[in-house]
Design a protein around this motif. Structure first.
Motif, PDB file in Angstrom:
ATOM      1  N   LEU A 104      20.382   8.344   2.199  1.00  0.00           N
ATOM      2  CA  LEU A 104      19.178   7.536   2.020  1.00  0.00           C
ATOM      3  C   LEU A 104      17.927   8.418   1.934  1.00  0.00           C
ATOM      4  N   TYR A 105      16.898   7.960   1.217  1.00  0.00           N
ATOM      5  CA  TYR A 105      15.602   8.659   1.204  1.00  0.00           C
ATOM      6  C   TYR A 105      15.151   8.906   2.663  1.00  0.00           C
ATOM      7  N   GLY A 106      14.656  10.098   2.944  1.00  0.00           N
ATOM      8  CA  GLY A 106      14.348  10.523   4.311  1.00  0.00           C
ATOM      9  C   GLY A 106      13.461   9.567   5.096  1.00  0.00           C
ATOM     10  N   SER A 155       0.808  -1.224   0.000  1.00  0.00           N
ATOM     11  CA  SER A 155       0.000   0.000   0.000  1.00  0.00           C
ATOM     12  C   SER A 155       0.844   1.278   0.000  1.00  0.00           C
ATOM     13  N   SER A 156       2.158   1.175   0.145  1.00  0.00           N
ATOM     14  CA  SER A 156       3.045   2.345   0.007  1.00  0.00           C
ATOM     15  C   SER A 156       4.471   1.837  -0.200  1.00  0.00           C
ATOM     16  N   GLY A 157       5.329   2.742  -0.636  1.00  0.00           N
ATOM     17  CA  GLY A 157       6.744   2.380  -0.758  1.00  0.00           C
ATOM     18  C   GLY A 157       7.323   2.030   0.599  1.00  0.00           C
ATOM     19  N   MET A 158       6.941   2.808   1.623  1.00  0.00           N
ATOM     20  CA  MET A 158       7.477   2.548   2.962  1.00  0.00           C
ATOM     21  C   MET A 158       6.995   1.204   3.518  1.00  0.00           C
ATOM     22  N   ALA A 159       5.777   0.785   3.169  1.00  0.00           N
ATOM     23  CA  ALA A 159       5.308  -0.547   3.602  1.00  0.00           C
ATOM     24  C   ALA A 159       6.200  -1.612   2.975  1.00  0.00           C
ATOM     25  N   ALA A 160       6.565  -1.408   1.719  1.00  0.00           N
ATOM     26  CA  ALA A 160       7.444  -2.367   1.036  1.00  0.00           C
ATOM     27  C   ALA A 160       8.832  -2.378   1.687  1.00  0.00           C
ATOM     28  N   ILE A 161       9.350  -1.192   1.982  1.00  0.00           N
ATOM     29  CA  ILE A 161      10.705  -1.080   2.541  1.00  0.00           C
ATOM     30  C   ILE A 161      10.761  -1.650   3.961  1.00  0.00           C
ATOM     31  N   SER A 162       9.805  -1.243   4.816  1.00  0.00           N
ATOM     32  CA  SER A 162       9.864  -1.696   6.212  1.00  0.00           C
ATOM     33  C   SER A 162       9.637  -3.203   6.298  1.00  0.00           C
ATOM     34  N   ILE A 177      17.890  -3.003  -3.307  1.00  0.00           N
ATOM     35  CA  ILE A 177      17.989  -1.663  -3.900  1.00  0.00           C
ATOM     36  C   ILE A 177      16.615  -1.023  -3.991  1.00  0.00           C
ATOM     37  N   ASP A 178      16.560   0.259  -3.663  1.00  0.00           N
ATOM     38  CA  ASP A 178      15.370   1.070  -3.918  1.00  0.00           C
ATOM     39  C   ASP A 178      15.565   1.637  -5.327  1.00  0.00           C
ATOM     40  N   ASN A 179      14.796   1.121  -6.283  1.00  0.00           N
ATOM     41  CA  ASN A 179      14.984   1.454  -7.705  1.00  0.00           C
ATOM     42  C   ASN A 179      13.996   2.526  -8.168  1.00  0.00           C
ATOM     43  N   THR A 180      13.423   3.247  -7.206  1.00  0.00           N
ATOM     44  CA  THR A 180      12.353   4.207  -7.511  1.00  0.00           C
ATOM     45  C   THR A 180      12.780   5.272  -8.522  1.00  0.00           C
ATOM     46  N   PHE A 181      13.957   5.880  -8.296  1.00  0.00           N
ATOM     47  CA  PHE A 181      14.370   6.991  -9.156  1.00  0.00           C
ATOM     48  C   PHE A 181      14.547   6.550 -10.609  1.00  0.00           C
ATOM     49  N   ALA A 182      15.056   5.339 -10.811  1.00  0.00           N
ATOM     50  CA  ALA A 182      15.347   4.903 -12.177  1.00  0.00           C
ATOM     51  C   ALA A 182      14.102   4.375 -12.884  1.00  0.00           C
ATOM     52  N   SER A 219       7.426  15.113  -3.779  1.00  0.00           N
ATOM     53  CA  SER A 219       7.245  13.888  -4.554  1.00  0.00           C
ATOM     54  C   SER A 219       7.799  14.056  -5.966  1.00  0.00           C
ATOM     55  N   LEU A 220       7.639  13.043  -6.780  1.00  0.00           N
ATOM     56  CA  LEU A 220       8.316  13.013  -8.071  1.00  0.00           C
ATOM     57  C   LEU A 220       7.703  11.933  -8.955  1.00  0.00           C
ATOM     58  N   GLY A 221       8.135  11.951 -10.206  1.00  0.00           N
ATOM     59  CA  GLY A 221       7.791  10.834 -11.100  1.00  0.00           C
ATOM     60  C   GLY A 221       6.457  10.954 -11.808  1.00  0.00           C
ATOM     61  N   HIS A 232      10.276  -0.670  -5.138  1.00  0.00           N
ATOM     62  CA  HIS A 232       9.832   0.584  -5.765  1.00  0.00           C
ATOM     63  C   HIS A 232       8.829   1.295  -4.876  1.00  0.00           C
ATOM     64  N   SER A 233       8.969   2.615  -4.769  1.00  0.00           N
ATOM     65  CA  SER A 233       7.835   3.411  -4.333  1.00  0.00           C
ATOM     66  C   SER A 233       7.041   3.649  -5.611  1.00  0.00           C
ATOM     67  N   GLY A 234       5.959   2.888  -5.774  1.00  0.00           N
ATOM     68  CA  GLY A 234       5.144   2.986  -6.988  1.00  0.00           C
ATOM     69  C   GLY A 234       4.425   4.321  -7.087  1.00  0.00           C
ATOM     70  N   THR A 235       4.376   5.018  -5.957  1.00  0.00           N
ATOM     71  CA  THR A 235       3.789   6.353  -5.871  1.00  0.00           C
ATOM     72  C   THR A 235       4.425   7.293  -6.907  1.00  0.00           C
ATOM     73  N   LYS A 236       5.646   6.964  -7.343  1.00  0.00           N
ATOM     74  CA  LYS A 236       6.394   7.851  -8.233  1.00  0.00           C
ATOM     75  C   LYS A 236       6.160   7.454  -9.709  1.00  0.00           C
ATOM     76  N   TYR A 237       7.188   6.912 -10.389  1.00  0.00           N
ATOM     77  CA  TYR A 237       7.042   6.675 -11.827  1.00  0.00           C
ATOM     78  C   TYR A 237       6.012   5.594 -12.171  1.00  0.00           C
ATOM     79  N   LEU A 277      -1.622   8.237  -6.897  1.00  0.00           N
ATOM     80  CA  LEU A 277      -1.664   6.898  -6.295  1.00  0.00           C
ATOM     81  C   LEU A 277      -0.560   6.762  -5.273  1.00  0.00           C
ATOM     82  N   CYS A 278      -0.791   5.942  -4.262  1.00  0.00           N
ATOM     83  CA  CYS A 278       0.269   5.631  -3.299  1.00  0.00           C
ATOM     84  C   CYS A 278       0.368   4.117  -3.194  1.00  0.00           C
ATOM     85  N   PHE A 279       1.516   3.553  -3.566  1.00  0.00           N
ATOM     86  CA  PHE A 279       1.723   2.110  -3.429  1.00  0.00           C
ATOM     87  C   PHE A 279       3.213   1.789  -3.521  1.00  0.00           C
ATOM     88  N   GLY A 280       3.546   0.561  -3.218  1.00  0.00           N
ATOM     89  CA  GLY A 280       4.936   0.127  -3.288  1.00  0.00           C
ATOM     90  C   GLY A 280       5.003  -1.303  -3.783  1.00  0.00           C
TER      91      GLY A 280
HETATM   92  C1  LIG Z   1      13.361   7.002  -3.289  1.00  0.00           C
HETATM   93  C2  LIG Z   1      12.114   6.787  -2.478  1.00  0.00           C
HETATM   94  N1  LIG Z   1      11.915   5.612  -1.866  1.00  0.00           N
HETATM   95  C3  LIG Z   1      10.828   5.380  -1.115  1.00  0.00           C
HETATM   96  C4  LIG Z   1       9.873   6.352  -0.924  1.00  0.00           C
HETATM   97  C5  LIG Z   1       8.683   6.060  -0.034  1.00  0.00           C
HETATM   98  O1  LIG Z   1       7.557   5.797  -0.822  1.00  0.00           O
HETATM   99  P1  LIG Z   1       6.049   6.074  -0.330  1.00  0.00           P
HETATM  100  O2  LIG Z   1       5.922   7.542  -0.111  1.00  0.00           O
HETATM  101  O3  LIG Z   1       5.242   5.516  -1.465  1.00  0.00           O
HETATM  102  O4  LIG Z   1       5.850   5.308   0.928  1.00  0.00           O
HETATM  103  C6  LIG Z   1      10.033   7.595  -1.540  1.00  0.00           C
HETATM  104  C7  LIG Z   1       9.020   8.661  -1.347  1.00  0.00           C
HETATM  105  O5  LIG Z   1       9.255   9.811  -1.621  1.00  0.00           O
HETATM  106  C8  LIG Z   1      11.183   7.819  -2.346  1.00  0.00           C
HETATM  107  O6  LIG Z   1      11.404   9.002  -2.946  1.00  0.00           O
END
Ligand SMILES: Cc1ncc(COP(=O)(O)O)c(C=O)c1O
Length: 390
Positions: A100-102, A74-81, A172-177, A326-328, A194-199, A206-209
């Motif tokens: 690292l992303y904040g 449901s978010s990038g952070m859910a995927a990461i954590s 790897i967090d491949n969100t930017f690429a 945000s971005l993407g 991926h933070s799918g919220t972006k690209y 949308l917010c997902f991961g």
């Molecule tokens: C590089 C990167 N990774 C992870 C995240 C977290 O994603 P989310 O906001 O979908 O939880 C972000 C959000 O800005 C991000 O820029």
């Protein structure tokens, strides 16, 4: 789906074989949270991450990243954590890249110690910096490349080789690429997030991961994902699938526009530095050329002023390029890291990591590049008094 298909085709068709027989050319939306169980072997439930709408998207992302399996969150952070806590336990050590992303940084610094997980940050982006801080307890190396906000490049293959020698799992967090520009699994990495919220979502609505990896590691992450419960609903899945169909063409246009704008910006006297891996002058250009299929839609540039008032004036004068976090997304967004993502650091701390008050992070959209240049030019006119500063 056959492996040889191009990414444009995979974006549209991968996963379609999972759609139950119907005359529809798009996946029907199944909003059910309850499924009959007597004639199936699998108990279907949204929080088990196994509805048709979830599976079709995972299949597309796996096809694009060259992964065996994955989970949609449901978010990038859910995927990461979920991933990090599934791969690490008390007594383990993990190495992170610098800058690292904040949100991830906050997760690590606020949650790891109390769970008995040790962590270190590499001093710089070189492979040697990672090698220097590995311990016998290091279980995971976690990186982002290109990095945020300075678009520094890490050598994915070299880091994966270092990790493999010591049986360390690489994430790897491949969100930017995005999966269109970079596929770390083919370069030896184990887990791609991926933070799918972006690209992947791409329309700032949308917010997902997502996590994609091997079948074995997916099972390990899945075991915790079911407990943490960061699943996503069918209507969001419908929109995600719709977005993914245009991912390849969108990213191609982001790449093209970012290259044009980076080249434009680097000629301006009002700009001190441009950070974009597509520029030959970028220190990571050679590695980026080898490991990326495109250089992405993110760039940063430094105005020839460190006055936050001047930065605000510049942002106020922009018409299409919107100051927003945000971005993407398809729309161009710009932000000042000193007053947004890195505002909680002192000016000295920001300076140490290369973030000046005049730095702007630019998520280049897919508008007409000449319109974006006109927009920038008119904002630069408000700063023309600075032309002599350089
Ligand atoms: C590089 C990167 N990774 C992870 C995240 C977290 O994603 P989310 O906001 O979908 O939880 C972000 C959000 O800005 C991000 O820029």
């Amino acid at each position: 789906m056959e492996e040889k298909l191009s990414k444009e085709t995979l974006c549209i068709h991968a996963g379609s074989e999972l759609i139950p027989h119907s005359q529809s050319v798009v996946t029907p939306v199944y909003p059910a949270s309850s499924y009959k169980y007597r004639e199936t072997t699998e108990n279907t439930y949204p929080r088990y991450f196994n509805t048709i709408n979830q599976k079709v998207i995972v299949e597309k992302l796996c096809a694009l990243e060259g992964a065996q399996d994955g989970i949609l969150f449901s978010s990038g952070m859910a995927a990461i954590s979920t991933t990090l806590f599934a791969l690490l336990q008390q007594g383990d050590h993990v190495v992170f890249c610098k800058g690292l992303y904040g949100g991830t940084y906050h997760l690590v610094t606020s949650e790891f110690e109390k769970r008995g997980i040790q962590f270190s940050f590499a001093a710089d982006h070189s492979t040697e910096a990672f090698s220097a801080i590995l311990t016998p307890h290091t279980k995971v190396i976690y990186i982002e490349t290109p990095s945020n906000p300075l678009l520094e490049i890490l050598d994915i293959q070299a880091i994966s080789q270092l990790a493999k020698k010591k049986a360390i799992i690489t994430v790897i967090d491949n969100t930017f690429a995005s999966p269109i520009n970079q596929n770390p699994i083919s370069l030896g990495f184990d887990v791609v997030i991926h933070s799918g919220t972006k690209y992947l979502g791409g329309h700032s609505d949308l917010c997902f991961g997502a996590v994609v990896t091997s079948s074995v590691l997916k099972e390990r992450i899945y075991a915790l994902a079911v407990n943490y419960g960061g699943s996503i609903n069918a209507l969001d899945c419908y929109l995600i699938e719709r977005s993914l169909k245009t991912l390849a063409v969108r990213v191609e246009k982001h790449n093209e526009n970012a290259m044009i704008l980076a080249s434009f910006l680097q000629e301006l006297p009002e700009v001190k530095n441009v950070y974009y891996p597509g520029l030959k002058s970028h220190p990571g250009h050679e590695i980026a050329s080898a490991q990326m299929h495109g250089f992405g839609g993110m760039l940063s540039f430094e105005l020839a002023t460190n006055s936050l008032t001047q930065v605000d004036l510049f942002l106020d004068k922009l018409r299409f390029i919107q100051p927003a976090m945000s971005l993407g997304g398809v729309e161009s967004l710009i932000c000042s890291p000193a007053t947004t993502s890195h505002a909680t650091l002192s000016q000295q701390e920001r300076q140490e990591i290369g973030i000046s008050d005049g730095l702007l992070r630019f998520s280049v959209g897919i508008e007409n590049s000449q319109d974006l240049i006109k927009d920038l030019k008119s904002a630069f006119r408000s700063l023309s008094v600075l032309a002599h500063v350089r």
